[in-house]
Scaffold this motif. Sequence first.
Motif, mmCIF file in Angstrom:
data_model
loop_
_atom_site.group_PDB
_atom_site.id
_atom_site.type_symbol
_atom_site.label_atom_id
_atom_site.label_comp_id
_atom_site.label_asym_id
_atom_site.label_seq_id
_atom_site.Cartn_x
_atom_site.Cartn_y
_atom_site.Cartn_z
ATOM 1 N N TYR A 315 0.841 -1.370 0.001
ATOM 2 C CA TYR A 315 -0.081 -0.027 0.244
ATOM 3 C C TYR A 315 0.886 1.253 0.016
ATOM 4 C CZ TYR A 315 -3.532 3.613 1.480
ATOM 5 O OH TYR A 315 -4.285 4.480 1.642
ATOM 6 N N GLU A 316 1.850 1.385 0.935
ATOM 7 C CA GLU A 316 2.630 2.371 0.987
ATOM 8 C C GLU A 316 3.386 2.767 -0.316
ATOM 9 O OE1 GLU A 316 7.049 3.904 2.898
ATOM 10 O OE2 GLU A 316 5.404 2.856 4.477
ATOM 11 N N TYR A 319 1.281 3.710 -3.300
ATOM 12 C CA TYR A 319 0.836 5.249 -3.160
ATOM 13 C C TYR A 319 1.955 6.395 -3.477
ATOM 14 C CZ TYR A 319 -1.220 9.410 -0.946
ATOM 15 O OH TYR A 319 -1.471 10.480 -0.719
ATOM 16 N N ALA A 323 1.280 8.902 -6.067
ATOM 17 C CA ALA A 323 0.851 10.222 -5.443
ATOM 18 C C ALA A 323 1.898 11.351 -5.260
ATOM 19 C CB ALA A 323 -0.014 10.037 -4.239
ATOM 20 N N ALA A 351 -4.408 1.777 -2.546
ATOM 21 C CA ALA A 351 -3.363 3.135 -2.584
ATOM 22 C C ALA A 351 -3.687 3.840 -3.819
ATOM 23 C CB ALA A 351 -2.101 2.458 -2.464
ATOM 24 N N LYS A 354 -6.559 6.205 -3.582
ATOM 25 C CA LYS A 354 -6.433 7.406 -2.807
ATOM 26 C C LYS A 354 -5.436 8.430 -3.545
ATOM 27 C CE LYS A 354 -4.390 8.589 1.662
ATOM 28 N NZ LYS A 354 -3.735 8.200 2.868
ATOM 29 N N ALA A 355 -4.650 7.815 -4.450
ATOM 30 C CA ALA A 355 -3.711 8.591 -5.228
ATOM 31 C C ALA A 355 -4.327 9.258 -6.352
ATOM 32 C CB ALA A 355 -2.395 7.748 -5.532
#
Length: 415
Positions: A315-316, A319, A323, A351, A354-355
């Motif tokens: 996820y990190e 993203y 992003a 992710a 969200k980005a």
Amino acid sequence: MPRHKAFPPLPGVYLFKDANGQAIYVGKAKSLKNRLASYFQKNIESPKTRSLIDHYKTVEYIVTPSELEALLLEQKLIKKFKPKYNVQWRDDKRYPYLKLSINEDWPKLFLVRERENDGALYFGPYEAGSVRETIKLIGKLFLLRKCKASPLKKRKQPCLNFYMKRCLGPCTGTVSSEEYKNIVLAVAALLDGNLDETISNLEKEMQKAAKNEDFEKAAYIRNKINKIKKIHRTKPSWMPHIKAIKYEPALKELKKVLRLNKKPYRIEGFDVSNTQGAEIVASMVVFVRGELHKEDYRKFIIKTVTGPNDVASIYEVVYRRYAGTLKEKLPLPDLILIDGGKGQVESAYKAMKKAGAEIPLISLAKKEELIYSPGIEKPLKLPEVSEALKLLQRIRDESHRFAINFHRKRRGRFF
């Protein structure tokens, strides 16, 4: 002013350099002596040429075995040095590209003024005279279709080019898709400067023709190989070895089985590595047209995860890629591949959401080699012989290798 008698009447490449020894212009010539003499006439009409002559200090040259190799070397040196006047003039209409339309089933080679992001192969830019010479030469060596129709329209009778032995006649089915593809491969390799690969592809066709007792065709291909070997009699060390077109079948299959809008020419692969949750790192590898594109590889130190949690780590890294600053620095891919299963692909999808990125996304799980997509319960399983699967495995394995090597280097700091 240089003494023109000092330049040989041979094909080659010349470099105009400034007082600091920097290349400010690179050009090629059929005859170095004649071409360089043209720059120092009394009445130069072109303002661009006058500016070049006003700012140069020295002229250097490299003799090549043929005009074709001069053309290939010219492009290599322009890419390497990015000379001032070549860069300024490249937007001029006199500097077109060669386009090999491998984004269609029966490719053709033709001149265009601008590059497009359409999946075709582009070579250049060249001077207009050079590009027409190249098309003429390739037209003699390789009988690619010359009709403008895209896609190719089937006909009952071939056109005049076929009867004049200037075209293989794919419109009437006189050449198989496989045979035509091998010829396209040879053209692409030739334009990339890889004459060895060009000869190799033609030798395969010659052997196939001989096996089928089509000795007239085998002799024709043999003569073509001999012509290229004459060009290739002294292979320069600068020639590149690019195999971009090799993975077209795999990319075409990926587009079909994953139901993509276009072939995934750029694929980015991600993996995570750690030792019992310590020194967590992640990797991003990039493949363009099926080949490693190492200049865009990236390493990540995971900052927000503690303990062995690959799902959170994915996820990190995803993203941060789509992003953060990398979003602006690197082109977006046509497909994202995660090393892992259902959990990893769903985490990567969150992710991306969200980005604000909308890019096709899959994961490839080891052992059973299952392909997972976000929001779809049943995974896809391709046959072991699938070219698409083999390409995905290469990308997955490369991201795994890159992540492990980075992790080992960081872990090694403590020993």
